[in-house]
Design a protein around this motif. Structure first.
Motif, PDB file in Angstrom:
ATOM      1  N   THR A  75       0.834  -1.203   0.000  1.00 34.27           N
ATOM      2  CA  THR A  75       0.000   0.000   0.000  1.00 34.27           C
ATOM      3  C   THR A  75       0.870   1.255   0.000  1.00 34.27           C
ATOM      4  OG1 THR A  75      -1.740  -1.171   1.194  1.00 34.27           O
ATOM      5  CG2 THR A  75      -1.835   1.225   1.236  1.00 34.27           C
ATOM      6  N   SER A 106      -6.899   6.635  -7.330  1.00 36.01           N
ATOM      7  CA  SER A 106      -7.587   5.990  -6.217  1.00 36.01           C
ATOM      8  C   SER A 106      -7.139   4.545  -6.129  1.00 36.01           C
ATOM      9  CB  SER A 106      -9.111   6.080  -6.370  1.00 36.01           C
ATOM     10  OG  SER A 106      -9.517   5.505  -7.587  1.00 36.01           O
ATOM     11  N   CYS A 107      -7.279   3.979  -4.941  1.00 36.50           N
ATOM     12  CA  CYS A 107      -6.830   2.611  -4.713  1.00 36.50           C
ATOM     13  C   CYS A 107      -7.740   1.975  -3.668  1.00 36.50           C
ATOM     14  CB  CYS A 107      -5.377   2.608  -4.224  1.00 36.50           C
ATOM     15  SG  CYS A 107      -4.704   0.954  -3.981  1.00 36.50           S
ATOM     16  N   TYR A 108      -8.252   0.803  -3.999  1.00 33.40           N
ATOM     17  CA  TYR A 108      -9.171   0.082  -3.127  1.00 33.40           C
ATOM     18  C   TYR A 108      -8.579  -1.279  -2.771  1.00 33.40           C
ATOM     19  CZ  TYR A 108     -12.247   3.556  -5.189  1.00 33.40           C
ATOM     20  OH  TYR A 108     -12.790   4.724  -5.628  1.00 33.40           O
ATOM     21  N   MET A 154      -9.298  -5.001  -1.969  1.00 30.98           N
ATOM     22  CA  MET A 154     -10.417  -5.799  -2.456  1.00 30.98           C
ATOM     23  C   MET A 154     -10.484  -7.178  -1.818  1.00 30.98           C
ATOM     24  SD  MET A 154     -11.549  -3.623  -4.705  1.00 30.98           S
ATOM     25  CE  MET A 154     -12.691  -4.554  -5.696  1.00 30.98           C
ATOM     26  N   CYS A 189      -6.954  -0.193  -8.633  1.00 33.97           N
ATOM     27  CA  CYS A 189      -6.517   1.204  -8.670  1.00 33.97           C
ATOM     28  C   CYS A 189      -7.000   1.862  -9.951  1.00 33.97           C
ATOM     29  CB  CYS A 189      -4.995   1.295  -8.618  1.00 33.97           C
ATOM     30  SG  CYS A 189      -4.290   0.622  -7.103  1.00 33.97           S
TER      31      CYS A 189
END
Length: 148
Positions: free
Chosen positions: A80, A91-93, A95, A103
């Protein structure tokens, strides 16, 4: 959060440049009362900040891609942190499922996207990526209505 706080959040999501006087008019309170409520929403972490919405193409970022990132058994915090150092990632999630991260990247050209993907694949702990290029944006960042 009560109904007035929710309405204030909704109004600010739609237009963060509204004055306290205009916010007050729309929620039926005085400007000082609205100022105090907005301050509490900021201090409480509900309102995280204010920003300008920009047309990416107008500033040379006409290529949008969604990049799924599959990781090895690794330190998610370190991955991260490395992803956070890639400025092209908007943006970055984190999952559930095969891909550990999803991303959104914005770049000017496909060649620049290729460079970003190569950089991502060199991050320790990332085993591979899966990229989808958006042909156009129909909408994004649409504020959802908050129930009272």
């Amino acid at each position: 959060m009560d109904a007035i706080d929710r309405r204030l959040v909704q109004l600010l999501r739609e237009n963060a440049r509204l004055s306290y006087a205009e916010l007050a008019r729309q929620v039926g309170l005085s400007a000082p009362a609205v100022h105090e409520r907005v301050g509490k929403l900021e201090a409480g972490g509900v309102l995280l900040g204010y920003s300008a919405s920009v047309n990416p193409e107008a500033i040379g970022l006409g290529v949008t891609a969604l990049i799924g990132i599959i990781t090895n058994e690794g330190e998610i915090d370190a991955i991260t942190a490395s992803l956070n150092e890639v400025p092209e990632l908007e943006s970055c999630y984190f999952m559930a499922g095969e891909e550990s991260f999803l991303c959104k990247a914005r770049v000017g050209t496909i060649a620049q996207l290729e460079q970003v993907i190569a950089r991502l694949n060199r991050i320790p702990g990332i085993s591979r990526t899966r990229t989808t290029v958006a042909l156009s944006t129909k909408w994004e960042g649409r504020p959802q209505h908050l129930e009272s």
